[in-house]
Design an enzyme around this catalytic site. Structure first.
Site, PDB file in Angstrom:
ATOM      1  N   SER A 140     -16.326  44.040  49.047  1.00 16.21           N
ATOM      2  CA  SER A 140     -15.588  42.965  49.708  1.00 16.21           C
ATOM      3  C   SER A 140     -16.464  41.731  49.683  1.00 16.21           C
ATOM      4  CB  SER A 140     -15.289  43.344  51.163  1.00 16.21           C
ATOM      5  OG  SER A 140     -14.769  42.238  51.884  1.00 16.21           O
ATOM      6  N   TYR A 153     -17.590  45.733  60.100  1.00 17.81           N
ATOM      7  CA  TYR A 153     -17.051  45.875  58.748  1.00 17.81           C
ATOM      8  C   TYR A 153     -17.985  45.199  57.743  1.00 17.81           C
ATOM      9  CZ  TYR A 153     -13.759  45.317  54.831  1.00 17.81           C
ATOM     10  OH  TYR A 153     -13.155  45.334  53.599  1.00 17.81           O
TER      11      TYR A 153
END
Length: 278
Positions: A140, A153
């Site tokens: 990501s 995250y």
């Protein structure tokens, strides 16, 4: 061009019961691999495999359990003869400040996103050192810079990047030249993971750019399978912005409220019209 099926070995995709993972599995079937579709939701994995046809099979898999991951690797090697590709795609996103998340929530993200990537990569290398192969880690942009509202995250994705780059260095130092690791770092993708975040202000940064269609990330996977690359940001310009922000953290933090505000405007627009533009 579709690859000659007879020239391909097996592939594993984690988190492939739906969304991006399923589309990556379809790409690998198209390229001639036998693909093991895995997901913690066994029914979703089986449904995806059935849709993909006879070159796909399914297995319920919790990527946090190393023994299960090794069993998945062994199953595909037994069926296909060797393991060519392993895609660590399984991921969990739960937003909010870290101090508002309980231990179980924090542990879930770290174990699925980071430990799951580690387990899959280590298991794959165990098979690939003898025959060669390619590990593709879906990470990501959160692995490249600060992400307000997604601290844990982001930590899990930073861990995945650090592990991947360090492991490829270890492979080369050990003289292993034909095992590659590529990290794909996409911006927000219009998949079920983000569908569920339209009303969540904590995930605004994921909506601050142009939302990607899963096909764009699949194309990035296709490219690195043909020409391995350590880190690929999608889109590339957002990767540059993330890298600059990481190098200049004071500037990045000062600009972050403006970026978050843009993301929240996008969330409102998407709620109003029910999805991204074409």
């Amino acid at each position: 061009m579709t690859a000659d099926p007879s020239s391909r070995g097996g592939a594993v995709v984690t988190g492939a019961g739906r969304g991006l993972g399923r589309q990556i599995a379809a790409l690998l079937v198209e390229r001639g691999h036998h693909v093991l579709v895995t997901d913690i939701d066994g029914a979703a994995a089986r449904a995806s495999a059935e849709e993909l046809g006879p070159r796909a099979s399914a297995l319920a898999l919790d990527v946090r359990d190393h023994a299960q991951v090794v069993a998945a690797r062994d199953a595909v090697v037994e069926r296909a003869g060797r393991l060519d590709v392993w895609v660590n795609n399984a991921g969990v996103l739960i937003t909010g400040p870290a101090w508002e998340q309980d231990e179980a929530t924090r542990r879930l993200m770290l174990e699925v996103n980071a430990l799951g990537t580690i387990n899959g990569t280590v298991a794959a290398i165990g098979a690939m050192r003898a025959t060669g192969g390619h590990v593709v880690n879906i990470v990501s942009l959160a692995g490249l810079s600060a992400v307000p509202g997604e601290a844990v995250y982001a930590a899990s994705k930073h861990a995945a990047i650090g592990f991947s780059l360090s492991t490829i260095a270890d492979l080369r130092a050990a003289g292993v030249k034909d095992v590659d690791i590529s990290c794909i770092c996409p911006d927000g993708i219009w998949t079920p993971m983000l569908h569920d975040k339209l009303h969540d202000p904590g995930s605004a940064l994921s909506f601050s750019g142009r939302l990607l269609m899963p096909e764009e990330v699949v194309e990035a996977v296709r490219r690195v399978l043909d020409a391995p690359r350590l880190v690929t940001a999608v889109p590339a310009w957002r990767g540059v912005v993330a890298r600059v922000g990481d190098a200049l953290p004071r500037f990045s933090l000062a600009a972050m409220p403006l970026v978050v505000a843009q993301g929240r405007r996008t969330q409102r627009k998407l709620r109003d019209r029910g999805g991204p533009r074409g």
